[in-house]
Motif scaffolding. Sequence first.
Motif, PDB file in Angstrom:
ATOM      1  N   LEU A  67      -3.986  -1.807   5.473  1.00 47.19           N
ATOM      2  CA  LEU A  67      -2.894  -2.632   4.954  1.00 47.19           C
ATOM      3  C   LEU A  67      -2.877  -3.985   5.646  1.00 47.19           C
ATOM      4  O   LEU A  67      -2.924  -4.069   6.873  1.00 47.19           O
ATOM      5  CB  LEU A  67      -1.546  -1.937   5.153  1.00 47.19           C
ATOM      6  CG  LEU A  67      -0.299  -2.755   4.770  1.00 47.19           C
ATOM      7  CD1 LEU A  67      -0.310  -3.084   3.284  1.00 47.19           C
ATOM      8  CD2 LEU A  67       0.969  -2.009   5.147  1.00 47.19           C
ATOM      9  N   SER A  68      -2.804  -5.051   4.843  1.00 44.12           N
ATOM     10  CA  SER A  68      -2.657  -6.409   5.347  1.00 44.12           C
ATOM     11  C   SER A  68      -1.520  -7.068   4.570  1.00 44.12           C
ATOM     12  O   SER A  68      -1.552  -7.115   3.337  1.00 44.12           O
ATOM     13  CB  SER A  68      -3.951  -7.204   5.167  1.00 44.12           C
ATOM     14  OG  SER A  68      -3.791  -8.535   5.603  1.00 44.12           O
ATOM     15  N   SER A  69      -0.516  -7.565   5.295  1.00 40.78           N
ATOM     16  CA  SER A  69       0.681  -8.097   4.641  1.00 40.78           C
ATOM     17  C   SER A  69       1.075  -9.436   5.242  1.00 40.78           C
ATOM     18  O   SER A  69       0.704  -9.772   6.365  1.00 40.78           O
ATOM     19  CB  SER A  69       1.853  -7.118   4.772  1.00 40.78           C
ATOM     20  OG  SER A  69       1.559  -5.872   4.204  1.00 40.78           O
TER      21      SER A  69
ATOM     22  N   LYS B 226      -0.536  -6.209  10.092  1.00 43.49           N
ATOM     23  CA  LYS B 226      -1.560  -5.287   9.607  1.00 43.49           C
ATOM     24  C   LYS B 226      -1.281  -3.883  10.118  1.00 43.49           C
ATOM     25  O   LYS B 226      -0.698  -3.701  11.194  1.00 43.49           O
ATOM     26  CB  LYS B 226      -2.948  -5.735  10.075  1.00 43.49           C
ATOM     27  CG  LYS B 226      -3.391  -7.096   9.562  1.00 43.49           C
ATOM     28  CD  LYS B 226      -4.793  -7.439  10.024  1.00 43.49           C
ATOM     29  CE  LYS B 226      -5.828  -6.543   9.388  1.00 43.49           C
ATOM     30  NZ  LYS B 226      -7.213  -6.937   9.717  1.00 43.49           N
TER      31      LYS B 226
ATOM     32  N   THR C  69      -3.296  -5.056  -4.573  1.00 44.60           N
ATOM     33  CA  THR C  69      -2.387  -6.076  -4.046  1.00 44.60           C
ATOM     34  C   THR C  69      -1.074  -6.043  -4.804  1.00 44.60           C
ATOM     35  O   THR C  69      -1.061  -6.067  -6.033  1.00 44.60           O
ATOM     36  CB  THR C  69      -3.007  -7.479  -4.148  1.00 44.60           C
ATOM     37  OG1 THR C  69      -4.206  -7.532  -3.369  1.00 44.60           O
ATOM     38  CG2 THR C  69      -2.041  -8.538  -3.642  1.00 44.60           C
TER      39      THR C  69
ATOM     40  N   THR D 158       3.474 -10.376   0.404  1.00 45.78           N
ATOM     41  CA  THR D 158       2.227  -9.927  -0.207  1.00 45.78           C
ATOM     42  C   THR D 158       1.674  -8.759   0.593  1.00 45.78           C
ATOM     43  O   THR D 158       1.559  -8.839   1.830  1.00 45.78           O
ATOM     44  CB  THR D 158       1.186 -11.064  -0.243  1.00 45.78           C
ATOM     45  OG1 THR D 158       1.720 -12.175  -0.960  1.00 45.78           O
ATOM     46  CG2 THR D 158      -0.089 -10.605  -0.924  1.00 45.78           C
ATOM     47  N   HIS D 159       1.340  -7.659  -0.079  1.00 48.09           N
ATOM     48  CA  HIS D 159       0.731  -6.489   0.556  1.00 48.09           C
ATOM     49  C   HIS D 159      -0.627  -6.223  -0.099  1.00 48.09           C
ATOM     50  O   HIS D 159      -0.712  -6.133  -1.327  1.00 48.09           O
ATOM     51  CB  HIS D 159       1.597  -5.239   0.376  1.00 48.09           C
ATOM     52  CG  HIS D 159       2.985  -5.378   0.919  1.00 48.09           C
ATOM     53  ND1 HIS D 159       3.275  -5.313   2.265  1.00 48.09           N
ATOM     54  CD2 HIS D 159       4.165  -5.584   0.298  1.00 48.09           C
ATOM     55  CE1 HIS D 159       4.574  -5.467   2.438  1.00 48.09           C
ATOM     56  NE2 HIS D 159       5.144  -5.628   1.265  1.00 48.09           N
ATOM     57  N   THR D 160      -1.658  -6.108   0.710  1.00 44.97           N
ATOM     58  CA  THR D 160      -2.982  -5.741   0.210  1.00 44.97           C
ATOM     59  C   THR D 160      -3.400  -4.417   0.836  1.00 44.97           C
ATOM     60  O   THR D 160      -3.515  -4.312   2.067  1.00 44.97           O
ATOM     61  CB  THR D 160      -4.018  -6.828   0.529  1.00 44.97           C
ATOM     62  OG1 THR D 160      -3.632  -8.054  -0.106  1.00 44.97           O
ATOM     63  CG2 THR D 160      -5.394  -6.418   0.024  1.00 44.97           C
TER      64      THR D 160
END
Length: 726
Positions: free
Chosen positions: A581-583, A576, A630, A616-618
């Motif tokens: 950003l959370s990946s 993160k 996303t 995966t990137h959010t």
Amino acid sequence: MKRIYLLSIACCTLSISLSAQENNGGAVTADSDGNRILSTDSLITPDACLDSIYQALPEVMITGERPIVKAAQGKLVYDLPRLIQSLPVDNAYDAVKELPGVIEMNGGLQLAGQGVTVILDGKVTTLSTGQLYALLRSIPAGRIEKAEVMYNAPARYQVRGALINIILKQSAGGSGSWQGELYGKYRQKHNEGFEERASLLYNKNKFSTDFLYSHSHGRSYSTTGKEAVHTLADGSVHPIATNEVNHSRSHTHNFRWGTDYNIGKDHRLSLVYNGAYSTVHNHMEIMGTQVSATRGNSSTWLHNGRLDYLTPFGLSAGAELTYYRSPSNQLLHSRMLDGKLSFYTEDCQRINRWKFFLAQEHSLGKGWDMNYGVTYVTGVDNSYQYYFDEESGMENGARAESADGEESQLPDDMHSRRHEQTWNVYIGFNKSFGDKLTIDASLAAKHYKTPVWNRWDWYPVLNLNYMPAPGHILQFSLSSEKEYPAYWATQDAVSYLGGGYSELHGNPLLKPAQEYGARMTYILKGKYIFGVWFAHTKDYSTQLLYQSSQRLVEIYKEMNFDYHQQAGIQVSVPFKVKNWLSSRLTLIGVWQHEKNSHFWDVPFNRKQCYGVARMTHTFTLSSKPDLKLTVAGFVHNKGIQGIYDLPTSGNVDISLRYGFAKSKAVLNLYCNDIFETGQINPRIRFKTQNVTNHYSCFREFGVSFTYKFGGYKEKEREAVDTSRFK
């Protein structure tokens, strides 16, 4: 300075208090099943003074990250709702794909490169894999409570090998409440498609019931280009070049009704019904070396009912009935070189299957638990396939006339009634050695009987969990399993694919596959996952293509290999960047070895290394309003399957998620496979075999809308003010 000094003292006091809590208790908890779990997110304290600190210093906030995964007796328990909370996931099937190590290959789910069984609420169903996937796609992601992942399922689950158990939200008791969800989706993938879904959950005291209905419908379009060089035994060489265009339209209805009645603590009666109905109409045309036109219609009916009874003394019993019927018909006109086909065919598969089970669990004290049980499954496959000559109306041995006046026999009609039964008897135990080590072991004996097979097999299973420190989990497992072929794959039947150059052959002598494997998994800080594994599968089977050396046809047939071996490594790393950003990055490396000494006249012994990467990137664009973007990518480099060479493939997906109405409503805009690279074009260049299939690939645009409602609770009455009482 005085204010800063006081604030520093308060912060130090808070830190000392929290440190004392970590040292003196709260680190070991238990889940709803009573399993001991090491957790790093406990903040339990009896110190009433801490309340005054929070009230006096509202600007001081302690933040932490709960672990995504915990370990509990041979399984990994994932907080799946939190894992997908920012992702464009709206059903249980897509939610499962977000679990670390899970990928979708060839229309099926794999866990760390191996096949995996998915069940609901710990109940193993007799539904086929395809039927279960359809059910998962119809279940809202919001119904999921957690996911249990077992790389090696103990015998009490009645499943061999890897297992994912999806736990759905149930009633918590109390006054009556309604909860529900409405969902609609429109997609455009060359042609349009639609999906509507409604779910409803009602809880009151000891009783809960839920209902689900989904409807998917639309049109589809696909093309297949074939380039082949077909060599016959007489030395003649025939170049083949065709272009296939297929149009179809379909309707699929899925419905589920379930009810639970909690008679008392650990005393429950459950009834679940799953049903499905679908129709498909397609029209196919082929141009090139072969010229043909095909029209087909098919429909399926599925009824599945299950009754479970759980007692307070650990005994559970149940029965399940599955009825499946799938009639279809096809009209084909085809001409290739000097040959001509013109016929009408009807076929149907009807399955009746019953399952009965008894299971008992005992707590023996001092950390020992014991379980044993028996399961009996019996089924009847009543199927047929009839050919009718289109011109003469002849049945059973209809003739196909060639251009030079010669007649060739069409496949014989088939009418089969096969009875199958399985007995599964198992015994197992689990033991906790303090807070760090647990062991779960079992042994199952399984008897499998069909018209061609009648044998017993033994299946030992061992799982070890070692937790040296909070947030550190080491898991080791040894497994054995058997996988049974699909019903239709074992029928002595021949079907025509496309225009007639391709034939699908059944294999009545197809053996069940036996797999033996070992795996080591290490979890760091409750979120970083590392794993290695090895698996050896005897009599592994899959469908392969073979260009006949005797006649100008290619044959698709499922055949047993000598063995299939895999060794692999898996790494899953989330990260993160602050709150925007959370990946998650998942890497899988596999060494694969396949051998078949009896594959027609072209035996093979092939090895290949390949890698899989998924990221995966959010991005949180805004918290008010709730707006998230996303971006997900997947790549799979060159692989093999029998004599197939599988080229590199991958895809990039993007979606924009907007939540509003106090998070009750979600609007999702998406585009899948932006660069149209997700479809593989398999090829064969092996000895006399030379085929390449080019499958169409289209990007998909879509929009979906989800609205959640309910959660009604009884109106709260004004309570007596006791804030100043002791």
